[in-house]
Enzyme design. Structure first.
Site, short mmCIF file in Angstrom:
data_model
loop_
_atom_site.label_atom_id
_atom_site.label_comp_id
_atom_site.label_asym_id
_atom_site.label_seq_id
_atom_site.Cartn_x
_atom_site.Cartn_y
_atom_site.Cartn_z
N LYS A 22 -3.03 21.25 -5.68
CA LYS A 22 -2.76 21.87 -6.99
C LYS A 22 -1.88 23.10 -6.79
O LYS A 22 -0.84 23.25 -7.44
CB LYS A 22 -4.07 22.28 -7.65
N ASN A 23 -2.30 24.02 -5.92
CA ASN A 23 -1.63 25.31 -5.83
C ASN A 23 -0.23 25.22 -5.21
O ASN A 23 0.63 26.04 -5.53
CB ASN A 23 -2.51 26.34 -5.12
N ARG A 93 -2.48 30.73 -15.46
CA ARG A 93 -2.04 32.00 -14.88
C ARG A 93 -0.84 31.79 -13.96
O ARG A 93 0.07 32.62 -13.89
CB ARG A 93 -3.20 32.59 -14.09
N CYS A 117 -8.61 36.70 -15.94
CA CYS A 117 -9.33 35.44 -16.16
C CYS A 117 -10.77 35.73 -15.74
O CYS A 117 -11.15 36.84 -15.44
CB CYS A 117 -8.71 34.32 -15.33
N ARG A 122 -6.76 40.22 -12.09
CA ARG A 122 -5.54 39.52 -11.68
C ARG A 122 -4.27 40.33 -12.00
O ARG A 122 -3.46 39.94 -12.80
CB ARG A 122 -5.47 38.14 -12.30
N PRO A 123 -4.13 41.54 -11.45
CA PRO A 123 -2.92 42.33 -11.73
C PRO A 123 -1.67 41.65 -11.17
O PRO A 123 -1.77 40.73 -10.38
CB PRO A 123 -3.19 43.65 -11.01
N ASP A 125 1.06 43.83 -10.12
CA ASP A 125 1.85 44.96 -9.61
C ASP A 125 2.69 44.59 -8.39
O ASP A 125 3.83 45.03 -8.23
CB ASP A 125 0.95 46.15 -9.28
N LEU A 126 2.15 43.73 -7.51
CA LEU A 126 2.91 43.38 -6.29
C LEU A 126 4.07 42.44 -6.62
O LEU A 126 5.14 42.51 -5.99
CB LEU A 126 1.97 42.77 -5.25
N ASP A 307 -11.59 30.17 -2.64
CA ASP A 307 -11.73 29.03 -3.55
C ASP A 307 -12.82 28.06 -3.11
O ASP A 307 -13.14 27.13 -3.85
CB ASP A 307 -10.40 28.26 -3.67
N ARG A 399 -9.10 20.97 -14.50
CA ARG A 399 -7.89 21.75 -14.19
C ARG A 399 -7.44 21.48 -12.76
O ARG A 399 -6.25 21.52 -12.47
CB ARG A 399 -8.16 23.25 -14.34
C1 EPZ Z 1 -3.73 32.06 -5.69
O1 EPZ Z 1 -3.92 32.95 -6.79
C2 EPZ Z 1 -4.42 30.77 -6.07
N1 EPZ Z 1 -3.85 30.22 -7.29
C3 EPZ Z 1 -5.92 31.03 -6.29
O2 EPZ Z 1 -6.54 29.77 -6.54
C4 EPZ Z 1 -6.50 31.63 -5.01
O3 EPZ Z 1 -7.85 31.94 -5.22
C5 EPZ Z 1 -5.73 32.90 -4.62
O4 EPZ Z 1 -4.31 32.58 -4.48
C6 EPZ Z 1 -6.22 33.50 -3.31
O5 EPZ Z 1 -6.09 32.56 -2.29
C7 EPZ Z 1 -2.64 29.58 -7.21
O6 EPZ Z 1 -2.03 29.45 -6.16
C8 EPZ Z 1 -2.11 29.01 -8.49
P1 EPZ Z 1 -3.42 36.51 -5.02
P2 EPZ Z 1 -3.08 34.35 -6.84
O7 EPZ Z 1 -2.21 37.05 -5.66
O8 EPZ Z 1 -1.71 34.12 -6.33
C9 EPZ Z 1 -4.78 40.93 -5.91
C10 EPZ Z 1 -7.91 28.23 -7.68
O9 EPZ Z 1 -9.12 28.15 -7.94
N2 EPZ Z 1 -3.42 41.11 -6.43
O10 EPZ Z 1 -3.41 36.17 -3.56
O11 EPZ Z 1 -3.26 34.92 -8.19
C11 EPZ Z 1 -5.62 40.08 -6.86
O12 EPZ Z 1 -6.20 40.89 -7.86
C12 EPZ Z 1 -7.17 29.55 -7.82
O13 EPZ Z 1 -7.20 27.24 -7.31
C13 EPZ Z 1 -2.99 42.40 -6.74
O14 EPZ Z 1 -3.74 43.37 -6.60
O15 EPZ Z 1 -3.92 35.20 -5.79
C14 EPZ Z 1 -6.67 39.49 -5.99
O16 EPZ Z 1 -7.72 40.43 -5.82
C15 EPZ Z 1 -8.11 30.69 -8.23
N3 EPZ Z 1 -1.74 42.57 -7.23
C16 EPZ Z 1 -5.94 39.31 -4.65
O17 EPZ Z 1 -4.75 40.13 -4.72
C17 EPZ Z 1 -0.87 41.52 -7.42
O18 EPZ Z 1 0.28 41.74 -7.85
C18 EPZ Z 1 -5.55 37.88 -4.38
O19 EPZ Z 1 -4.63 37.50 -5.35
C19 EPZ Z 1 -1.33 40.22 -7.10
C20 EPZ Z 1 -2.60 40.04 -6.61
#
Ligand code: EPZ
Length: 418
Positions: A22-23, A93, A117, A122-123, A125-126, A307, A399
């Site tokens: 999926k991802n 998202r 969500c 889910r910020p 900022d990065l 996950d 989903r």
């Molecule tokens: C991806 O989400 C996956 N989704 C998520 O899978 C997965 O849990 C996650 O990576 C972690 O492995 C997709 O690929 C579509 P992150 P993503 O940015 O990209 C913080 C599922 O069930 N963060 O690595 O949103 C954030 O708050 C889903 O399949 C910032 O602070 O994850 C979190 O605490 C759920 N600032 C951490 O990083 C930012 O700009 C991880 O988020 C971005 C993220």
């Protein structure tokens, strides 16, 4: 039909083919916008998140058609004539991954902010730090993020404070058509990042180092489309089936998996006294006797995947002894604990720590899925429980899993839609 009903207590046995990731699919669908040529994507899972993403990119003028049940033909848009509307973005998202490719190809992007969500704030900022680093101007107005760049994005050195999967993907995609070289430091290393990089390179991009914490991208002027590309297997779907096998004391062989992607989970299951036997593109999971309590800390890849955390919580709820789970990635990913307690589990949650006291057995009950992986965890628990379990909000599960109840039935589960 938004309920799944399970008569628990059946051992799962047999073999199951794992779907595409999926991802990885969601990121690759966004990346397809960068290309001017037709693309054929194979091993794409037919799940609702993918169907929403298809609706979003066709809304921009792309053409996306299923050639077979898991092969998508995509003709990217010539120009962008729209935005990612809120009514679709709020469902998905991952539509925030359109920012980088739209900015790089068309010089502008307008995407509704996905907002938080159930599992966390889910910020972004990065994502914004990276795109601004490449020269984009960003503004947030009325729940939408507007990006634009006069002329072409310029390569830059970008450090990610946290190895965010999405931010790494957005920056990598934008950098492919930027002028000069981009370095992403402290990049995410998930297999889906490597798959996206391989897809981009199949279209003529120059991405090196994906899978390590430093990714180098040399910008090119355009991407011509890459013909055929096959998405990697879904390591989280595979992990979910592995856990159902262990939870029911069964013996299940997974086909179409990449064992190395499963290692963080396989290692923990072995620690819990589950047999995990590797084959050529297969994994066999057999739960003989007594499972052992284990401790889990979720971490960025190659650490234990967040996950898979809810599914493990379900499995450990009837393992004798005390298991401890620390959730280091998301701030609110223990919601399934309250539902598991309705099935008789003994779980104490304090902030990012959950302590599970194994109970002799679970009993069926009515429960609700609060998010995708919590829903999967409730299916694991329902398969283990004595009696009947009803899970509402089953749409969450659709989903990320293609016909999950049908495929579990093929392994001997007594499970159906209501
Ligand atoms: C991806 O989400 C996956 N989704 C998520 O899978 C997965 O849990 C996650 O990576 C972690 O492995 C997709 O690929 C579509 P992150 P993503 O940015 O990209 C913080 C599922 O069930 N963060 O690595 O949103 C954030 O708050 C889903 O399949 C910032 O602070 O994850 C979190 O605490 C759920 N600032 C951490 O990083 C930012 O700009 C991880 O988020 C971005 C993220």
């Amino acid at each position: 039909m938004d309920k799944i009903v399970i008569e628990g207590g059946k051992k799962l046995c047999g073999s199951i083919k794992i779907s595409g990731a999926k991802n990885a699919s969601l990121a690759v669908l966004c990346a397809s916008i960068l290309s001017s040529g037709e693309i054929l994507l194979e091993n794409v899972p037919d799940i609702s998140d993918v169907r929403v993403m298809i609706e979003i990119i066709t809304g921009f003028g792309a053409v996306a058609e299923w050639e077979t049940p898991d092969t998508l033909r995509i003709v990217p848009p010539k120009t962008v004539n729209g935005k990612a509307p809120f009514h679709l973005v709020k469902k998905l998202r991952a539509s925030n991954l359109l920012l980088g490719p739209m900015l790089a190809r068309f010089g502008c992007a307008e995407v509704a902010m996905p907002g938080g969500c159930n599992i966390g704030v889910r910020p972004m900022d990065l994502h914004f730090k990276g795109l601004a680093g490449l020269g984009a101007g960003l503004s947030l107005e009325r729940g939408y993020v507007y990006c634009s760049v006069p002329g072409r994005l310029k390569g830059a050195r970008i450090y990610l404070d946290f190895p965010s999967v999405g931010a790494t993907e957005n920056i990598m995609m934008a950098a492919c058509l930027s002028e000069g070289q981009t370095l992403i430091e402290n990049a995410a290393k998930e297999p889906e990042i490597v798959d996206l990089a391989n897809f981009l390179n199949s279209m003529g991009a120059k991405v090196r180092g994906a899978g390590t914490d430093i990714i180098k991208i040399d910008g090119v002027s355009s991407l011509e489309g890459g013909g055929r590309y096959a998405i990697i297997p879904d390591r989280i779907e595979a992990g979910t089936f592995m856990v159902t096998a262990a939870a029911t004391g069964g013996d299940v062989t997974l086909e179409n998996v990449i064992p190395i992607h499963m290692e963080p989970l396989s290692a923990k299951l072995r620690e819990a006294n589950v047999d995990v036997i590797e084959g050529e593109g297969t994994l066999r999971v057999r739960a003989g006797g007594n499972l052992r309590a284990i401790d889990i800390k979720t971490m960025p890849y190659p650490g234990f995947p967040t996950d898979m955390q809810s599914q493990l919580m379900a499995l450990l709820s009837t393992v004798p002894g005390t298991s401890v789970i620390v959730e280091n990635i998301f701030e609110n990913r223990f919601m399934v604990a309250d539902e598991l307690k309705r099935l008789g589990a003994k779980i104490k949650v304090e902030g990012r720590v959950a302590v599970i006291e194994g109970v002799p057995s679970l009993h069926g009950a009515q429960v609700k899925a609060t998010d995708l992986r919590a829903g999967a965890a409730l299916i694991v628990a329902g398969l283990m429980a004595n009696g009947k379990t009803e899970i509402c909000n089953a749409a969450f599960i659709d989903r990320g899993y293609h016909k999950l109840e049908e495929r579990l039935r093929s392994l001997g589960a007594s499970i159906w839609r209501k």
